[in-house]
Design a protein around this motif. Structure first.
Motif, PDB file in Angstrom:
ATOM      1  N   GLN A 187       0.824  -1.206   0.000  1.00 12.00           N
ATOM      2  CA  GLN A 187       0.000   0.000   0.000  1.00 12.00           C
ATOM      3  C   GLN A 187       0.861   1.261   0.000  1.00 12.00           C
ATOM      4  OE1 GLN A 187      -2.962   0.121   3.086  1.00 12.00           O
ATOM      5  NE2 GLN A 187      -3.488   2.260   2.702  1.00 12.00           N
ATOM      6  N   ALA A 188       1.969   1.231   0.722  1.00 10.65           N
ATOM      7  CA  ALA A 188       2.848   2.392   0.793  1.00 10.65           C
ATOM      8  C   ALA A 188       3.419   2.737  -0.576  1.00 10.65           C
ATOM      9  CB  ALA A 188       3.978   2.146   1.790  1.00 10.65           C
ATOM     10  N   TRP A 189       3.721   1.710  -1.383  1.00 10.02           N
ATOM     11  CA  TRP A 189       4.257   1.979  -2.721  1.00 10.02           C
ATOM     12  C   TRP A 189       3.187   2.582  -3.621  1.00 10.02           C
ATOM     13  CZ3 TRP A 189       8.990   2.456  -4.443  1.00 10.02           C
ATOM     14  CH2 TRP A 189       9.186   2.562  -5.818  1.00 10.02           C
ATOM     15  N   VAL A 190       1.981   2.083  -3.529  1.00 15.13           N
ATOM     16  CA  VAL A 190       0.890   2.654  -4.319  1.00 15.13           C
ATOM     17  C   VAL A 190       0.642   4.108  -3.911  1.00 15.13           C
ATOM     18  CG1 VAL A 190      -1.562   2.482  -4.880  1.00 15.13           C
ATOM     19  CG2 VAL A 190      -0.169   0.411  -4.716  1.00 15.13           C
ATOM     20  N   GLU A 191       0.724   4.383  -2.620  1.00 17.55           N
ATOM     21  CA  GLU A 191       0.540   5.759  -2.163  1.00 17.55           C
ATOM     22  C   GLU A 191       1.622   6.675  -2.709  1.00 17.55           C
ATOM     23  OE1 GLU A 191       0.409   5.368   2.058  1.00 17.55           O
ATOM     24  OE2 GLU A 191      -1.678   4.683   2.099  1.00 17.55           O
ATOM     25  N   GLN A 192       2.854   6.176  -2.789  1.00 19.74           N
ATOM     26  CA  GLN A 192       3.930   6.962  -3.381  1.00 19.74           C
ATOM     27  C   GLN A 192       3.716   7.157  -4.880  1.00 19.74           C
ATOM     28  OE1 GLN A 192       6.776   8.630  -2.090  1.00 19.74           O
ATOM     29  NE2 GLN A 192       5.455   8.383  -0.299  1.00 19.74           N
ATOM     30  N   THR A 193       3.230   6.097  -5.530  1.00 25.59           N
ATOM     31  CA  THR A 193       2.945   6.199  -6.967  1.00 25.59           C
ATOM     32  C   THR A 193       1.889   7.262  -7.229  1.00 25.59           C
ATOM     33  OG1 THR A 193       3.504   3.862  -7.299  1.00 25.59           O
ATOM     34  CG2 THR A 193       2.118   4.896  -8.980  1.00 25.59           C
ATOM     35  N   LEU A 194       0.893   7.338  -6.353  1.00 22.40           N
ATOM     36  CA  LEU A 194      -0.203   8.295  -6.493  1.00 22.40           C
ATOM     37  C   LEU A 194       0.042   9.556  -5.671  1.00 22.40           C
ATOM     38  CD1 LEU A 194      -3.201   5.786  -6.238  1.00 22.40           C
ATOM     39  CD2 LEU A 194      -2.303   6.833  -8.302  1.00 22.40           C
ATOM     40  N   SER A 195       1.292   9.964  -5.580  1.00 16.06           N
ATOM     41  CA  SER A 195       1.657  11.217  -4.918  1.00 16.06           C
ATOM     42  C   SER A 195       2.417  12.085  -5.914  1.00 16.06           C
ATOM     43  CB  SER A 195       2.533  10.958  -3.685  1.00 16.06           C
ATOM     44  OG  SER A 195       1.833  10.224  -2.706  1.00 16.06           O
ATOM     45  N   VAL A 196       2.247  13.378  -5.791  1.00 14.47           N
ATOM     46  CA  VAL A 196       2.927  14.296  -6.708  1.00 14.47           C
ATOM     47  C   VAL A 196       4.391  14.426  -6.309  1.00 14.47           C
ATOM     48  CG1 VAL A 196       3.032  16.665  -7.554  1.00 14.47           C
ATOM     49  CG2 VAL A 196       0.811  15.574  -7.210  1.00 14.47           C
ATOM     50  N   HIS A 197       5.278  14.144  -7.271  1.00 17.24           N
ATOM     51  CA  HIS A 197       6.718  14.255  -7.045  1.00 17.24           C
ATOM     52  C   HIS A 197       7.369  15.304  -7.954  1.00 17.24           C
ATOM     53  CE1 HIS A 197       6.973  10.694  -4.439  1.00 17.24           C
ATOM     54  NE2 HIS A 197       6.100  10.125  -5.262  1.00 17.24           N
ATOM     55  N   ALA A 198       6.672  15.689  -9.024  1.00 16.49           N
ATOM     56  CA  ALA A 198       7.243  16.647  -9.967  1.00 16.49           C
ATOM     57  C   ALA A 198       6.116  17.343 -10.715  1.00 16.49           C
ATOM     58  CB  ALA A 198       8.172  15.948 -10.959  1.00 16.49           C
ATOM     59  N   GLN A 199       6.416  18.533 -11.213  1.00 16.18           N
ATOM     60  CA  GLN A 199       5.474  19.218 -12.093  1.00 16.18           C
ATOM     61  C   GLN A 199       5.907  18.943 -13.532  1.00 16.18           C
ATOM     62  OE1 GLN A 199       5.486  23.575 -12.327  1.00 16.18           O
ATOM     63  NE2 GLN A 199       3.241  23.527 -12.318  1.00 16.18           N
ATOM     64  N   ALA A 200       5.051  18.215 -14.265  1.00 19.01           N
ATOM     65  CA  ALA A 200       5.402  17.826 -15.629  1.00 19.01           C
ATOM     66  C   ALA A 200       5.181  18.961 -16.614  1.00 19.01           C
ATOM     67  CB  ALA A 200       4.578  16.608 -16.044  1.00 19.01           C
ATOM     68  N   ARG A 201       4.066  19.652 -16.448  1.00 16.36           N
ATOM     69  CA  ARG A 201       3.712  20.793 -17.297  1.00 16.36           C
ATOM     70  C   ARG A 201       2.925  21.767 -16.434  1.00 16.36           C
ATOM     71  NH1 ARG A 201       1.128  16.688 -21.153  1.00 16.36           N
ATOM     72  NH2 ARG A 201      -0.810  17.587 -20.343  1.00 16.36           N
TER      73      ARG A 201
END
Length: 380
Positions: free
Chosen positions: A287-301
């Motif tokens: 679950q922790a990995w999915v939460e990281q996947t669905l967290s904002v880490h960068a602004q793409a545009r």
């Protein structure tokens, strides 16, 4: 993205969902229910049907929508196909949409102890190939997370045809892994924003070669071909049995995209993310990995953020400002994950390299799929 004010139209029509059957049957197949059973108006998909009946959305081959784990809408359009396979069984080439799968496999490899974590440097996994060209301490320090967020310092930009790391240059070489390892560190012209001046401290640059390197690292860490590792730890647990993984000229699984899945199976992958990595009574991904996947880490545009190989797009429905996660690929291919409204959706398309492809698919989702789901979410 601004939508027509459809929310007020759907709200009076939404009804309370009746008791629903289980999301999937014992064979792992999707359970189909009518819109009204899931709390949507009976005519929720009339506009979607009319849009697909017209000529404004060329190239779109399938559209699927699910809410609370039940399939609400499924339609296929393959008018020019000579494939005799039933449409629901056809493998769809969604191009870079399957980059996200590589991110999930990295998480699975970490959970099993093959990789220490997202902060682990990736270059040591390739020591056996010798010293790369353009040596630099900053290159040696590149982490898995830097490639998961498209923010490494490698000079790699698929949106720039002059970039040393543009994916098209990689495809004409024989040793793709060496191609990535040999890339130089990128520079920042005066008009370019440096990482320390960027949102989240990351300078985003879309780089397929970096995702390929992630897949190659998973193979080295697990000792398995990427396709075998995916089948054992992701696909078979979801009941996904029909897949086509591709190999590079050097025989490494292509984690940078192009893996082919059926539309219903793409929907399963989206639902797995919506449920935090859980499928039925089994926790397939941490679950922790999915939460990281669905967290904002960068602004793409300016209009989109980025997680772990996953986009976050922004929409407006009525007076509501919404954010929805999505896997995205050339041709207008999208796999949407919307935890807020307990829904997922798939749009596959073959409008490859067409300028209208992404705007069309985005418009179809924004104007015909999202409003009924938002209205139903408000109701219950």
């Amino acid at each position: 993205m601004r939508l027509y004010p459809l929310l007020s139209v759907f709200l009076p029509l939404a009804v309370q969902a009746a008791e629903l059957p289980p999301p999937v049957d014992q064979a792992g197949h999707w359970t189909r229910v009518e819109a009204i059973q899931a709390g949507l108006p009976a005519q929720a998909w009339q506009g979607l049907d009319e849009a697909l009946d017209g000529e404004d959305f060329p190239g779109i081959t399938s559209v699927l929508v699910a809410r609370d784990g039940r399939l609400l809408y499924e339609r296929y359009r393959d008018p020019d196909s000579d494939d005799e396979t039933p449409p629901e069984q056809r493998l769809r080439d969604t191009r870079s949409a399957t980059k996200t799968i590589t991110g999930l496999l990295v998480g699975s490899a970490i959970a099993q102890g093959h990789i220490q974590g997202a902060a682990e440097p990736i270059m040591p996994w390739f020591k056996s190939l010798g010293s790369p060209a353009n040596p630099d301490p900053r290159k040696a320090a590149i982490r898995f997370e830097d490639l998961l967020t498209m923010s490494s310092l490698l000079e790699c930009n698929d949106d720039n045809p002059y970039s040393s790391g543009n994916e098209e240059w990689m495809y004409v070489t024989e040793h793709w892994t060496r191609f990535v390892l040999d890339l130089p560190i990128k520079g920042f012209a005066p008009w370019m924003r440096k990482p320390q001046d960027s949102p989240h401290g990351r300078s985003f640059s879309y780089c397929t070669a970096g995702v390929y390197l992630l897949g190659a690292a998973v193979e080295r860490a697990t000792g398995q071909p990427l396709a075998d590792f995916a089948a054992e730890h992701l696909e078979r647990p979801l009941g996904i049995e029909s897949v086509q993984w591709n190999l590079s000229p050097e025989g490494v699984g292509i984690g940078g995209g192009g893996t082919r899945y059926r539309s219903r199976d793409l929907l399963k992958l989206a639902e797995l993310l919506r449920l935090g990595g859980r499928w039925g009574d089994r926790q397939i991904l941490p679950q922790a990995w999915v939460e990281q996947t669905l967290s904002v880490h960068a602004q793409a545009r300016d209009d989109a953020d980025y997680g772990y190989l996953l986009w976050r797009f922004h929409y407006t429905v009525g007076e509501q400002r919404l954010s929805v996660w999505a896997m995205s690929g050339n041709g207008g291919n999208y796999v949407y994950i919307d935890p807020q409204h307990r829904s997922v959706a798939v749009i596959t398309s073959t409008a490859y390299n067409q300028r209208y492809a992404h705007p069309n698919s985005q418009r179809l989702f924004a104007e015909q799929i999202l409003p009924p789901l938002v209205a139903a979410g408000v109701k219950d």
